[in-house]
Write a protein that holds these residues in place. Structure first.
Motif, short mmCIF file in Angstrom:
data_model
loop_
_atom_site.label_atom_id
_atom_site.label_comp_id
_atom_site.label_asym_id
_atom_site.label_seq_id
_atom_site.Cartn_x
_atom_site.Cartn_y
_atom_site.Cartn_z
N ALA A 58 -15.38 57.58 110.01
CA ALA A 58 -16.53 56.79 110.20
C ALA A 58 -17.09 57.28 111.45
CB ALA A 58 -16.26 55.24 110.14
N ARG A 113 -25.87 46.16 110.52
CA ARG A 113 -25.16 46.70 109.15
C ARG A 113 -23.89 47.40 109.66
NH1 ARG A 113 -28.37 51.54 106.04
NH2 ARG A 113 -28.86 52.85 107.82
N GLY A 114 -23.95 48.37 110.82
CA GLY A 114 -22.74 49.05 111.08
C GLY A 114 -21.79 48.53 111.82
N HIS A 155 -17.87 44.25 115.68
CA HIS A 155 -17.03 43.88 114.50
C HIS A 155 -16.41 42.43 114.61
CE1 HIS A 155 -17.80 47.83 113.54
NE2 HIS A 155 -16.84 48.45 114.23
N SER A 202 -20.42 47.80 108.25
CA SER A 202 -19.56 48.88 107.53
C SER A 202 -19.04 49.97 108.41
CB SER A 202 -20.77 49.69 106.94
OG SER A 202 -21.91 50.09 107.65
N ASN A 203 -19.23 50.18 109.73
CA ASN A 203 -18.54 50.96 110.51
C ASN A 203 -17.00 50.60 110.84
OD1 ASN A 203 -20.42 52.80 110.48
ND2 ASN A 203 -21.11 52.68 112.63
N ASP A 247 -13.25 48.50 107.27
CA ASP A 247 -12.52 47.42 106.89
C ASP A 247 -11.15 47.24 107.47
OD1 ASP A 247 -12.36 45.05 105.26
OD2 ASP A 247 -11.12 46.06 103.86
#
Length: 204
Positions: free
Chosen positions: A16, A105-106, A125, A154-155, A158
């Motif tokens: 990533a 989004r990231g 995050h 998304s970065n 998970d």
């Protein structure tokens, strides 16, 4: 089994960091990714002596692992041993004022805090929306809970961890291009691909 799982997560995170070029809008800079960090030489253009005395953004005397991966001078932080990071409380590590809060989004849930004299810290995050704990304009202490470690965006791969940055800009809220070398308790954590396996928080 734990080592194998961490290896998988490390590979995902490294991928990533080096392969994805997501537009992290909302103030991070369109087209910028973790891999777009400035060099350490540029980071040291502002001396550590001019910085606030930042401590780790976690409870006093807890043990953590710090990784720079390929996005130094930013760092990723997990609990020592990489187990049980999700949901751990996050603190500023130095007094300041909440400058900006947003979803990207990231980067997921993000908080940026101003510490005065052009210095800021950024937290990516986070598990929960900012307004569960703080809002723009709130004044915080080193031990004010501002959020919890999560895997939003998304970065994150998970993988529950705190992506953390120290930034400097004389005027206006700084972006990713204003990142500086991370210091905790006066010690420097920098250089791509480095790991510190047991760092004790002195945010007391």
């Amino acid at each position: 089994m734990e080592t194998r799982e961490f290896g998988r997560r490390k590979a995902v995170t490294a991928l990533a960091a080096t392969s994805l070029t997501l537009a992290l809008g909302a103030g991070l800079g369109a087209g910028t990714s973790y891999a777009g960090a400035p060099s350490d030489a540029a980071s040291d253009g502002v001396t550590a002596a001019a910085k606030p005395k930042f401590q780790m953004p976690f409870k006093c005397n807890t043990h953590w692992r710090i990784d720079t991966w390929q996005h130094s001078p930013a760092v990723d932080i997990v609990v020592k041993g990489n187990t049980g990071s999700s949901g751990k409380a996050v603190y500023p590590g130095y007094k300041g004022k909440v400058a900006k809060t947003f979803w990207d989004r990231g980067a997921g849930n993000v908080i940026i805090i101003s510490h005065g004299s052009g210095w800021y810290t950024a937290y990516y995050h986070l598990k929960d929306r900012h307004d569960r704990y703080v809002q723009k304009g709130d004044r915080v202490k080193a031990t004010t809970k501002i959020g919890r470690v999560g895997a939003t965006g998304s970065n994150s791969g998970d993988w529950a961890h705190l992506h953390y940055e120290q930034r400097y800009k004389a005027n206006g809220i700084p972006g990713q291009g204003d990142r500086r070398t991370v210091h905790f308790n006066g010690k420097k954590y920098t250089g791509n691909g480095n790991t510190w396996k047991d760092v004790v928080s002195k945010n007391c």
